[in-house]
Design an enzyme around this catalytic site. Structure first.
Site, PDB file in Angstrom:
ATOM      1  N   GLU A 126      -0.921   9.836  -0.371  1.00 58.04           N
ATOM      2  CA  GLU A 126      -1.258   9.328  -1.697  1.00 58.04           C
ATOM      3  C   GLU A 126      -0.541  10.141  -2.768  1.00 58.04           C
ATOM      4  O   GLU A 126      -0.595  11.376  -2.767  1.00 58.04           O
ATOM      5  CB  GLU A 126      -2.777   9.398  -1.889  1.00 58.04           C
ATOM      6  CG  GLU A 126      -3.277   8.812  -3.181  1.00 58.04           C
ATOM      7  CD  GLU A 126      -4.798   8.805  -3.247  1.00 58.04           C
ATOM      8  OE1 GLU A 126      -5.327   8.450  -4.320  1.00 58.04           O
ATOM      9  OE2 GLU A 126      -5.443   9.155  -2.235  1.00 58.04           O
ATOM     10  N   ASN A 154     -13.849   6.954   7.104  1.00 60.64           N
ATOM     11  CA  ASN A 154     -12.813   6.184   7.794  1.00 60.64           C
ATOM     12  C   ASN A 154     -12.014   7.047   8.772  1.00 60.64           C
ATOM     13  O   ASN A 154     -11.625   6.574   9.839  1.00 60.64           O
ATOM     14  CB  ASN A 154     -11.870   5.536   6.776  1.00 60.64           C
ATOM     15  CG  ASN A 154     -12.471   4.297   6.136  1.00 60.64           C
ATOM     16  OD1 ASN A 154     -13.214   3.563   6.774  1.00 60.64           O
ATOM     17  ND2 ASN A 154     -12.174   4.084   4.867  1.00 60.64           N
ATOM     18  N   GLU A 188       0.816  -1.221   0.000  1.00 62.89           N
ATOM     19  CA  GLU A 188       0.000   0.000   0.000  1.00 62.89           C
ATOM     20  C   GLU A 188       0.847   1.268   0.000  1.00 62.89           C
ATOM     21  O   GLU A 188       0.433   2.295  -0.546  1.00 62.89           O
ATOM     22  CB  GLU A 188      -0.944   0.002   1.211  1.00 62.89           C
ATOM     23  CG  GLU A 188      -1.996  -1.086   1.200  1.00 62.89           C
ATOM     24  CD  GLU A 188      -2.984  -0.934   0.053  1.00 62.89           C
ATOM     25  OE1 GLU A 188      -3.339   0.204  -0.289  1.00 62.89           O
ATOM     26  OE2 GLU A 188      -3.380  -1.975  -0.518  1.00 62.89           O
TER      27      GLU A 188
END
Length: 483
Positions: free
Chosen positions: A343, A381, A334
């Site tokens: 990201e 989240n 990830e």
């Protein structure tokens, strides 16, 4: 007599059901006048029905909402106020200071991660009831040790958990972990009985009943159809308050998350009782991630592990090492080998705000992009993780990129509590025998499982096999590695 008189009077005059125009008008007016009262009565009845339905529809045990919860959807039973008044479900924040020997706290915490129903509060209460924390006590039927286990139970569930070279019921750590394994076996069996509608009662009560009298007896008497407040389950529940911190419903971080100093500082060394830290040395971690971003510190990881004692602390040594390898392999994938803190596709940063949520996106439309080892994303989240960790991540999502411990905690939070694209948590998948492939399904199954993106899946498997080798554990059967 009065009825007969009225009937006679009616026959002597005109029938009661025949009205002249004045009487009919009066009857209609009277009916209209009483209509509001009738409607109010109906409304009150509906409100009472709703109240009773709500009171009887909640779960007895504060079971995790995640699919791996051992209470199971089909085994839920109605809340009973007497049970709550008798001590609840033992899921409060653990008051370790009530344990008379501080050396027993770490084994109790570790053993409590064996299954979802079990908690440190429950273990401590059972031990006090059984032996008063007197490891030398002996009881009827050959019962011995802290938990007063019978020889038959310890022979089946006892292991050399303290690495002394011998499994002994008189060794505190061996006794506590055998206690947990036996309890969780009973929890699994009582959950089965509930799902098959063979017993009634809540999951914890039935498991404690089975501990005291055996599964066969619990099944034979149909569970606990009538509350017996003087029974073993309720006497144990009566001790929960002693081992629960006042005013807290979950076990929060013991200290505010802070970035640790260098791992060489003895004041900042991880807790030696933390199972994950014992399985993963700093030198091994460095070798696994030679090009990692300096943000991802070993100290931050081990600090986060202490907040989740069940992580790499569930099952036998092989299972624990496999979970550690599986977690590290997935976060390796990830984060690009622990290189990326945020990201890298900035064009996608505005895609993670679910405006349909009542709390919205207070930090901004583009604030909830992927961050940390598992690239936590979406306002939903950040809100859920923050609530679980005692942090305001909804308003301060950059905590995940600025504090190494917080970053690792969000990854472990997802791993331990979220089912993601799968049907169970990654923790339950790897510790329950599902294999590494099921952890992939949980994390990114919608994009990678079922023959999709096979190269991505293989990259995860390669990392898992590499990390398993570094930890000295077999990665498991070949057919469990992919999804």
């Amino acid at each position: 007599m009065a009825v007969r008189k009225m009937q006679s009077a009616g026959r002597a005059t005109k029938p009661l059901t025949k009205f002249d125009s004045a009487q009919l008008a009066w009857l209609i007016i009277s009916a209209i006048g009483t209509l509001p009262l009738a409607l109010l009565a109906m409304l009150a009845l509906i409100v009472l029905i709703v109240i009773f339905a709500m009171a009887g529809g909640s779960q007895m045990t504060s079971a995790s909402s995640s699919p791996d919860s051992s209470t199971g959807g089909g085994s839920a039973v109605n809340t009973n106020a007497l049970i709550e008044m008798s001590g609840g479900d033992g899921r409060g924040s653990f008051n370790a200071t009530s344990v008379p020997d501080e050396d027993l706290v770490a084994p109790i915490r570790s053993a409590a991660g064996t299954c979802d129903l079990l908690t440190p509060v429950i273990i401590a209460a059972q031990i006090e009831y059984a032996s008063g924390f007197d490891a030398d006590q002996e009881g009827p039927g050959g019962r011995k040790g802290l938990s007063q286990l019978t020889p038959e139970v310890f022979d089946e569930y006892g292991e050399d958990d303290d690495d002394s070279g011998e499994a002994s019921v008189l060794d505190d750590e061996d006794s506590i972990h055998a206690h947990a394994r036996y309890f969780c076996h009973l929890a699994e069996e009582t959950d089965r009985l509930l799902s098959e509608d063979k017993v009634v009662g809540d999951h914890l009560t039935l498991t404690l009943m089975a501990w005291e009298m055996g599964l066969e007896t619990v099944e034979a008497q149909g569970g606990m159809p009538v509350l017996a407040l003087g029974s073993y389950p309720f006497q144990v529940r009566g001790l929960f308050a002693k081992y629960t911190r006042d005013g807290e419903e979950s076990d929060p971080p013991t200290d505010p998350p802070t970035q640790h100093a260098s791992a060489g500082d003895p004041d900042n060394e991880p807790d030696p009782d933390a199972e994950g830290a014992r399985l993963l040395s700093e030198s091994t971690f460095d070798a696994m991630f030679p090009g990692r971003n300096s943000f991802y510190t070993y100290a931050g990881l081990t600090d986060a592990m202490e907040k989740f004692p069940a992580f790499a602390g569930t099952g036998d040594q092989q299972t624990r090492k496999r979970e550690l390898a599986a977690f590290l392999a997935n976060i390796d994938h990830e984060s690009g080998g622990l290189v990326h803190v945020e990201e890298i596709n900035r064009d996608a940063w505005g895609n993670y705000c679910d405006t349909g949520q009542p709390y919205g996106c207070p930090a901004g439309q583009t604030a909830y992009h992927g961050r940390g080892p598992i690239q936590l994303s979406w306002n939903t989240n950040y809100k859920a993780a923050g609530d679980a960790l005692g942090l305001d991540l909804l308003n301060e999502p950059d905590l995940v990129r600025n504090d190494a411990s917080v970053a690792w905690q969000t990854a472990l939070w997802f791993w331990m509590t979220q089912s993601g694209a799968g049907t169970t948590t990654a923790h339950a998948a790897i510790t329950g025998g599902g294999g590494f492939g099921e952890t992939i399904r949980t994390i990114n199954g919608a994009l990678e499982c079922g023959g999709r993106n096979t190269a991505q899946v293989q990259a995860r498997v390669d990392a898992y096999e590499r990390f398993a080798a570094a930890l000295g554990v077999d990665p498991g059967s070949e057919d469990t590695l992919t999804c």
